[in-house]
Motif scaffolding. Structure first.
Motif, short mmCIF file in Angstrom:
data_model
loop_
_atom_site.label_atom_id
_atom_site.label_comp_id
_atom_site.label_asym_id
_atom_site.label_seq_id
_atom_site.Cartn_x
_atom_site.Cartn_y
_atom_site.Cartn_z
N UNK A 148 -3.31 -3.56 2.90
CA UNK A 148 -4.18 -4.01 3.99
C UNK A 148 -4.59 -2.86 4.90
N UNK A 149 -3.62 -1.98 5.23
CA UNK A 149 -3.88 -0.94 6.21
C UNK A 149 -4.49 0.31 5.57
N UNK A 150 -3.96 0.68 4.40
CA UNK A 150 -4.44 1.88 3.73
C UNK A 150 -3.93 3.17 4.31
N UNK A 151 -2.97 3.11 5.21
CA UNK A 151 -2.42 4.30 5.84
C UNK A 151 -0.90 4.27 5.72
N UNK A 152 -0.35 5.35 5.18
CA UNK A 152 1.10 5.40 5.04
C UNK A 152 1.78 5.51 6.40
#
Length: 344
Positions: A148-152
């Protein structure tokens, strides 16, 4: 694992007042994390259709071909988080107006957390994204956030919030289980009860019981080093054991309601269900039995030594050990606790 054990042990032993602050912070994070998860997933994730959420049963990922079995096993994920509400009951000796506050806290905990869990799981289902990727991930819920976020970095922030809430709960677990061990030992219900029933004169807490809990957790850590399979066998025990422990008080209360061999009425406390009580008792027992049917089953097929559900054998071993202790010495040692009847 030993480090995670050390901090709750020290906090319960020497910093009991700090635990109140930590629990408050944990409760705030619990609520904040809930709303943050709802908002982030609802606004950033790819949405599933309503037909998928309410009409689609995904069962082939586990290997179980029978949809009913897969559905029953899937219930375990959402039933276990609602356990543990009895923890406050173990602390009742240290609670003022326990007859009112303890039941109220238990009811409040179940109602609030069940509502939050329902809304959270509904959001996760609508925002689950690629089901195949999630089902094959070692940490499916983290994969849902990452998709959903696409950011680690942001995903790791949510992981940290997960970990912090769990970390705070360890302090409560230490306090609750140590008091349970102390109370049962006070009634001579365990071997070496005299040791665990002692209360430290200065600290005013069952230090020996607290040390026993910490020792058991450290030993579990050693088991994990030697065999992760054996470790998983022990950590699969709580859910099954908790639901079994919930069943018997309800059963005996239900039996006492219907029994005509007692001349004295049940000494009810401040909370009473009235005529609806027996029906609610029956419903609760039926629900628990239904859940207990699925708990010993393996979560995936084919079964091997790595994914076998060891909860059933471990519970059986514990019951056998308890029965042996009862036959050898427990029946002569144990004293049934009898509380004085307090009229309201």
């Amino acid at each position: 694992m030993w480090a995670v054990t050390l901090f709750p042990f020290i906090g319960n032993l020497w910093l009991p007042h700090f635990i109140n602050v930590l629990e408050t912070a944990g409760a705030i994070c619990h609520v904040v994390f809930f709303f943050a998860s709802i908002v982030v997933l609802a606004t950033m994730a790819e949405k599933s259709s309503a037909s998928y959420v309410f009409q689609t049963l995904t069962h082939d990922a586990s290997g179980w071909s029978n949809p009913a079995v897969a559905w029953g096993l899937g219930l375990l994920t959402v039933t276990y988080p609602l356990t543990g509400f009895d923890g406050i009951l173990h602390m009742s000796d240290e609670v003022r107006q326990a007859r009112v506050r303890v039941p109220r806290s238990m009811i409040f905990s179940v109602v609030v957390n069940a509502t939050m869990q329902f809304l959270y799981m509904l959001t996760v289902l609508f925002c689950i994204g690629d089901v195949d990727t999630v089902s094959t991930s070692p940490l499916p819920i983290i994969q849902v956030y990452y998709q959903a976020i696409g950011s680690r970095a942001v995903t790791n922030l949510f992981v940290f919030m997960f970990a912090f809430i769990l970390f705070v709960s360890f302090f409560n677990v230490f306090a609750s289980v140590s008091r349970l061990l102390w109370a049962f030992s006070r009634d001579n219900g365990l071997p070496f009860s005299r040791v665990f029933a002692k209360v430290h004169p200065k600290l005013k807490m069952p230090v020996n019981a607290l040390c026993a809990v910490a020792t058991c957790l450290c030993l579990l850590g050693l088991i994990n080093i030697g065999s992760s399979t054996a470790f998983n066998a022990f950590i699969s025990l709580p859910a099954l054991a908790l639901y079994m422990s919930y069943f018997f008080p309800i059963f005996f209360l239900f039996w006492r309601r219907l029994s005509t061999n007692h001349s004295t009425p049940i000494p009810w406390g401040p909370f009473k269900l009235g005529k609806a009580g027996p029906l609610i008792n029956l419903g609760a027992m039926g629900y628990i039995i239904f859940i207990l049917i699925w708990m010993p089953l393996p979560g995936a097929l084919p079964v091997d030594r790595w994914n076998l559900n060891y909860a059933g054998p471990v519970v059986g071993a514990v019951l056998v050990a308890a029965a042996l202790d009862w036959c050898v010495n427990g029946r002569r040692r144990f004293r049934v606790p009898v509380a004085p009847i307090i009229s309201d």
